[in-house]
Enzyme design. Structure first.
Site, PDB file in Angstrom:
ATOM      1  N   ARG A  88       0.853  -1.188   0.000  1.00  0.00           N
ATOM      2  CA  ARG A  88       0.000   0.000   0.000  1.00  0.00           C
ATOM      3  C   ARG A  88       0.894   1.245   0.000  1.00  0.00           C
ATOM      4  NH1 ARG A  88      -1.969   1.105   4.364  1.00  0.00           N
ATOM      5  NH2 ARG A  88      -1.342  -0.650   5.656  1.00  0.00           N
TER       6      ARG A  88
ATOM      7  N   TYR B 212      -1.112  -3.686  -7.228  1.00  0.00           N
ATOM      8  CA  TYR B 212      -0.878  -4.547  -6.083  1.00  0.00           C
ATOM      9  C   TYR B 212      -1.876  -4.365  -4.939  1.00  0.00           C
ATOM     10  CZ  TYR B 212       1.553  -7.162  -2.535  1.00  0.00           C
ATOM     11  OH  TYR B 212       1.858  -8.095  -1.589  1.00  0.00           O
TER      12      TYR B 212
ATOM     13  N   LYS C 128      -9.238  -2.414   1.563  1.00  0.00           N
ATOM     14  CA  LYS C 128      -9.182  -1.273   2.487  1.00  0.00           C
ATOM     15  C   LYS C 128      -9.948  -0.060   1.948  1.00  0.00           C
ATOM     16  CE  LYS C 128      -6.080  -3.531   5.026  1.00  0.00           C
ATOM     17  NZ  LYS C 128      -6.446  -4.356   6.166  1.00  0.00           N
TER      18      LYS C 128
ATOM     19  N   HIS D 205     -11.407  -2.126  11.292  1.00  0.00           N
ATOM     20  CA  HIS D 205     -10.262  -2.976  10.960  1.00  0.00           C
ATOM     21  C   HIS D 205     -10.118  -4.027  12.064  1.00  0.00           C
ATOM     22  CE1 HIS D 205      -5.648  -3.120  10.130  1.00  0.00           C
ATOM     23  NE2 HIS D 205      -6.278  -3.966   9.362  1.00  0.00           N
TER      24      HIS D 205
ATOM     25  N   SER E 273      -0.724  -3.851  12.342  1.00  0.00           N
ATOM     26  CA  SER E 273      -0.049  -4.930  11.621  1.00  0.00           C
ATOM     27  C   SER E 273       1.043  -5.565  12.481  1.00  0.00           C
ATOM     28  CB  SER E 273       0.580  -4.388  10.324  1.00  0.00           C
ATOM     29  OG  SER E 273       1.557  -3.427  10.646  1.00  0.00           O
TER      30      SER E 273
ATOM     31  N   CYS F 178       0.828  -7.796  14.821  1.00  0.00           N
ATOM     32  CA  CYS F 178       0.495  -8.025  16.234  1.00  0.00           C
ATOM     33  C   CYS F 178      -0.318  -9.307  16.423  1.00  0.00           C
ATOM     34  CB  CYS F 178      -0.270  -6.835  16.804  1.00  0.00           C
ATOM     35  SG  CYS F 178       0.724  -5.344  16.933  1.00  0.00           S
TER      36      CYS F 178
ATOM     37  N   ASP G  23      -9.817  -9.703   9.249  1.00  0.00           N
ATOM     38  CA  ASP G  23      -9.323  -8.359   8.937  1.00  0.00           C
ATOM     39  C   ASP G  23     -10.339  -7.233   9.105  1.00  0.00           C
ATOM     40  OD1 ASP G  23      -7.140  -6.732   8.103  1.00  0.00           O
ATOM     41  OD2 ASP G  23      -8.003  -6.580   6.105  1.00  0.00           O
TER      42      ASP G  23
ATOM     43  N   ARG H 194       2.302 -11.966   0.056  1.00  0.00           N
ATOM     44  CA  ARG H 194       0.922 -12.284   0.444  1.00  0.00           C
ATOM     45  C   ARG H 194       0.437 -13.632  -0.083  1.00  0.00           C
ATOM     46  NH1 ARG H 194      -1.786  -8.336   3.816  1.00  0.00           N
ATOM     47  NH2 ARG H 194      -0.371  -6.580   3.813  1.00  0.00           N
TER      48      ARG H 194
END
Length: 624
Positions: free
Chosen positions: A87, A236, A245, A265, A287, A289, A312, A406
Site C-alpha cells: 500500500r 498490487y 481497504k 479494521h 499490523s 500483532c 481483517d 501475500r
C-alpha cells in the site's frame, strides 16, 4: 464523474463477454463514461464463473504474469515489479470540499498522521493527467461485487472497472463477484471503483517481471460524497483490489457514520467454552500483532474451541433487540506470508494449499512456496528462487520473500471457518478487544471501566513499529483503533460516532478489553508464551462476560485477580505479578504522550468525553 473524452466518430470497444444492455442504467452509464475516458480495446463483463476464472488464469500464465505451482492444487505465484509491493500511504487520499471533513487540523501546522486530503479540483486535474487513453490496447473488465453475503441487509455492492486480469482473479477470491450480485442488486446504489495499472499499449518502456504498473503516477483517491474510488498506477493488493481497504474501511467508515453503524479494521472470532456456550468477539490490532493468528487460534486449554468469522474487517450494526451484529464483508484472506508457519498458524497453512494466489513469496524447485519464518526444512536437493526471480541461499543476507508478500485464499477453505460466517444477519458481538505490540509497561489484559473509557482505550492505542519501511527502529507509533491509515473521515468525528453508540436506545454494548501479548522481561524475553496460550486470556474475558471471573479496579481498568486467571497445564512458569504490574513512571509518560498526540493531531476535534477520560486516567495514575 470524469469527463467523456471519446469523439462521436470513435468506435466502441469489442465486447468479449456479457452484454452492456443487461446492466442497470446506472452501471451502464458508469461503464460507458469510463470506456470513453480510458479507451480500452475490449470490454469483458465478469460473471464470476469457474470457467471465466480458469480462462483468465491461463491468460495470465501465458503473459508471464503468474506461474503455476505444481506442488499444490490450483495455486499460482505472481512476482511484481519491485517498485509495486505494498500500500502507498503517501499517495492515498480522501477527497472532500472541506479539508477538515477528512482530517483534523494539527495544532503545530505539521502534516496530519490521520490521513491525507485532496481537493476536488486537484483530483480533477490528477484524473485528467492520468486516465485519458490509459487502457489503450487493453481489456476493461467490469467486476460487479458484494462486500458481505449477497443480499444481506449488512452488505454493500460495488462495481470495479480495471484493466488487470490479476485484479479480477484476486477479487473473485476476496469478494462475492459476478452474475449473482447483479441479479440480487437490481437498480440499487453501488460504489463506483475505477482502477488502471497506467500502462497503455504499446508500452513506452519494458516491464519488470511482466508486471504492468506506473509507480511514478500512483494515486489512490476516495470520494465519499460520490461513493467513488479512483486508483491509478499500482497493480498490487490494497491499491488495486478496491473492495479491500478502500471500500471496506475508507468508504464504508463514512457510510457507517451516515447510517449509524461501524466499519472497522477488526477480526471476528467465535469462542466456545467446554460447556458448549459460545460467544463472538472482535479485535483490532495494528499490523504484525498477531491478528490472523488470533482469528485462527488453536487453543491449548482442553475443551475450548475457536472458530474464524474473519481475520481483517468487521462491519457491525445494532439489530432491533439492541445486539451489535457483525459480518465479515470479505470472502477470502489476504494474509502476510512471512512469519506464517505450522507453529504460529497451522490453520492458515492448511487453508492455503489450494486455490491460492501467492504474490512475492519465494519459489522452491519442487513447485512449492517458501518464506521467512515458514519453519519448513527443505530437502537438500531443493533450491529456492527469490521473489526477485534470482537463485537464493541464506548466505545472500536478504530475505527470499518480500516482507509484505501475500497469500490470497478463499475463506471457506479454512479448517475452522465458523458455521455462521456467511449468516446474513451477522453474529452477535459481546466483546471488543484492542491491542498492540508493547514491550514494556502495558499488562497482558485489562477491561475498560465503561463504553466511554473503552473508546478512549481504542483512541490511545500505540504499538511498536515493525516491518513498515518508512519507520526506522522500534519506535512506538500511535495507531488509534488500528485504523490510522484507513479512516474515511475526520478522526475526531469518528470518536464522536463511537461515543454516540452509548446513547442508542436499548443498545446492549459489548465490554471492551485491551491485550498485550508482547511484554518483555528486563532480560528481553517475552513474559507470555502467546499463540495457543492466548486462549487463557479469552477464557478470562469469557468468564467476565458471564459475571464469573474476579477483577480488581486499577489505574488503567479492571485487572484480573491473579487467582481468577487459569494457568493450569501451562508448560512454562509465568510471572503473573510482573505481567500485570503497573509502573507509575511508565504510565505518567504514557498519559503525557497520548495527551500530546491528542492535542497536536486531533486538536479542536477531540471530543470532550475523550479529553475527560484522559484527565481521569492521569488522576488515577498519579495515585499508583
Amino acid at each position: 464523474m470524469p469527463p467523456q473524452l471519446q469523439s462521436s466518430k470513435q468506435a466502441g470497444p469489442r465486447v468479449l463477454q456479457g452484454e452492456l444492455n443487461s446492466l442497470s442504467p446506472a452501471i451502464r452509464d458508469f461503464v460507458e463514461a469510463n470506456v470513453a475516458l480510458c479507451q480500452p480495446d475490449a470490454l469483458h463483463i465478469c460473471d464470476g464463473s469457474e470457467e471465466e476464472n480458469r480462462t483468465l488464469l491461463a491468460q495470465l500464465e501465458e503473459q508471464g504474469l503468474i506461474k503455476k505451482l505444481p506442488k499444490y492444487n490450483n495455486c499460482w505465484l505472481a512476482r511484481t515489479d519491485p517498485q509495486d509491493v505494498a500500500r502507498v500511504e503517501s499517495r492515498t487520499v480522501i477527497v472532500t470540499r472541506d479539508r477538515r471533513d477528512t482530517i483534523p487540523t494539527p495544532l503545530d501546522g505539521s502534516v496530519s498522521q490521520l490521513g491525507r486530503w485532496m481537493s476536488p479540483e486537484e483530483l480533477d486535474k490528477a484524473v485528467s493527467q492520468r486516465f485519458p487513453g490509459c487502457m489503450k490496447g487493453r481489456t476493461m473488465y467490469v467486476i460487479p461485487f458484494s462486500m458481505g453475503p449477497v443480499g444481506s441487509p449488512l452488505s454493500k455492492v460495488g462495481v470495479e472497472l480495471t484493466d488487470s486480469a490479476y485484479v479480477v482473479v484476486s477479487m473473485r477470491v476476496m469478494t462475492r463477484m459476478g452474475k449473482a450480485v447483479l441479479a440480487s442488486h437490481g437498480t440499487g446504489d453501488f460504489v463506483r471503483c475505477l482502477h488502471s495499472v497506467g500502462c497503455p499499449l504499446p508500452l513506452k518502456k519494458p516491464l519488470v517481471n511482466n508486471w504492468p504498473c506506473n509507480p511514478e503516477q500512483t494515486l489512490i483517491a476516495h470520494v465519499p460524497e460520490n461513493r467513488q474510488i479512483i486508483s491509478f498506477g499500482s497493480g498490487y493488493g490494497g491499491n488495486s483490489l478496491l473492495g479491500k481497504k478502500c471500500f471496506a474501511l475508507r468508504i464504508a467508515s463514512r457510510l457507517a457514520k451516515e447510517e449509524g453503524w461501524l466499519a472497522e479494521h477488526m477480526l471476528i472470532l467465535g469462542v466456545t467454552n467446554p460447556t458448549g456456550q459460545k460467544k463472538y468477539m472482535v479485535a483490532a490490532f495494528p499490523s504484525a500483532c498477531g491478528k490472523t493468528n488470533l482469528a485462527m487460534l488453536c487453543p491449548t486449554l482442553p475443551g475450548w474451541k475457536v472458530e474464524c468469522v474473519g481475520d481483517d474487517i468487521a462491519w457491525m450494526k445494532f439489530d432491533q433487540e439492541g445486539h451489535l451484529r457483525a459480518i465479515n464483508p470479505e470472502n477470502g484472506f489476504f494474509g502476510v506470508a512471512p512469519g506464517t508457519s505450522a507453529k504460529t498458524n497451522p490453520n492458515a497453512m492448511a487453508t492455503i494449499t489450494e486455490n491460492t494466489l501467492f504474490t512475492n513469496v519465494a519459489e522452491t524447485s519442487d513447485g512449492g512456496v517458501h518464506w521467512e519464518g515458514m519453519d519448513e526444512i527443505l530437502p537438500e536437493d531443493v533450491t529456492i528462487t527469490s521473489w526477485k526471480n534470482q537463485p537464493w541461499s541464506q548466505k545472500d543476507g536478504e530475505p527470499c520473500a518480500h516482507p509484505n508478500s501475500r497469500f490470497c485464499t478463499p475463506a471457506n477453505q479454512c479448517p475452522i471457518i465458523d458455521p455462521l460466517w456467511e449468516s446474513p444477519e451477522g453474529v452477535p458481538i459481546e466483546a471488543i478487544i484492542f491491542g498492540g505490540r508493547r514491550p514494556e509497561g502495558v499488562p497482558l489484559v485489562y477491561e475498560a471501566f465503561s463504553w466511554q473509557h473503552g473508546v478512549f482505550v481504542g483512541a490511545a492505542m500505540r504499538s511498536e513499529a515493525t516491518a513498515a519501511a518508512e519507520h526506522k527502529g522500534k519506535e512506538i507509533m500511535h495507531d488509534p483503533f488500528a485504523m490510522r491509515p484507513f479512516f474515511g473521515y475526520n478522526f475526531g468525528q469518528y470518536l464522536s460516532h463511537w461515543l454516540s453508540m452509548a446513547e442508542r436506545s436499548g443498545a446492549k454494548l459489548p465490554k471492551i478489553f485491551h491485550v498485550n501479548w508482547f511484554r518483555k522481561s528486563p532480560s528481553s524475553g517475552f513474559l507470555w508464551p502467546g499463540f495457543g496460550e492466548n486462549i487463557r486470556v479469552l477464557d478470562w474475558m469469557f468468564r467476565r462476560l458471564n459475571g464469573q471471573a474476579g477483577a480488581m479496579p486499577s489505574a488503567i481498568g479492571y485487572l484480573p485477580r491473579l487467582e481468577s486467571f487459569n494457568l493450569e497445564g501451562l508448560r512454562e512458569p509465568v510471572d503473573l505479578e510482573q505481567l500485570f504490574a503497573l509502573d507509575r513512571d511508565f504510565w505518567q509518560k504514557e498519559v503525557e504522550d497520548v495527551g500530546k498526540y491528542f492535542a497536536t493531531q486531533v486538536n479542536e476535534d477531540l471530543p470532550e468525553e475523550v479529553a475527560r477520560q484522559l484527565e481521569l486516567l492521569k488522576h488515577r495514575v498519579n495515585q499508583i
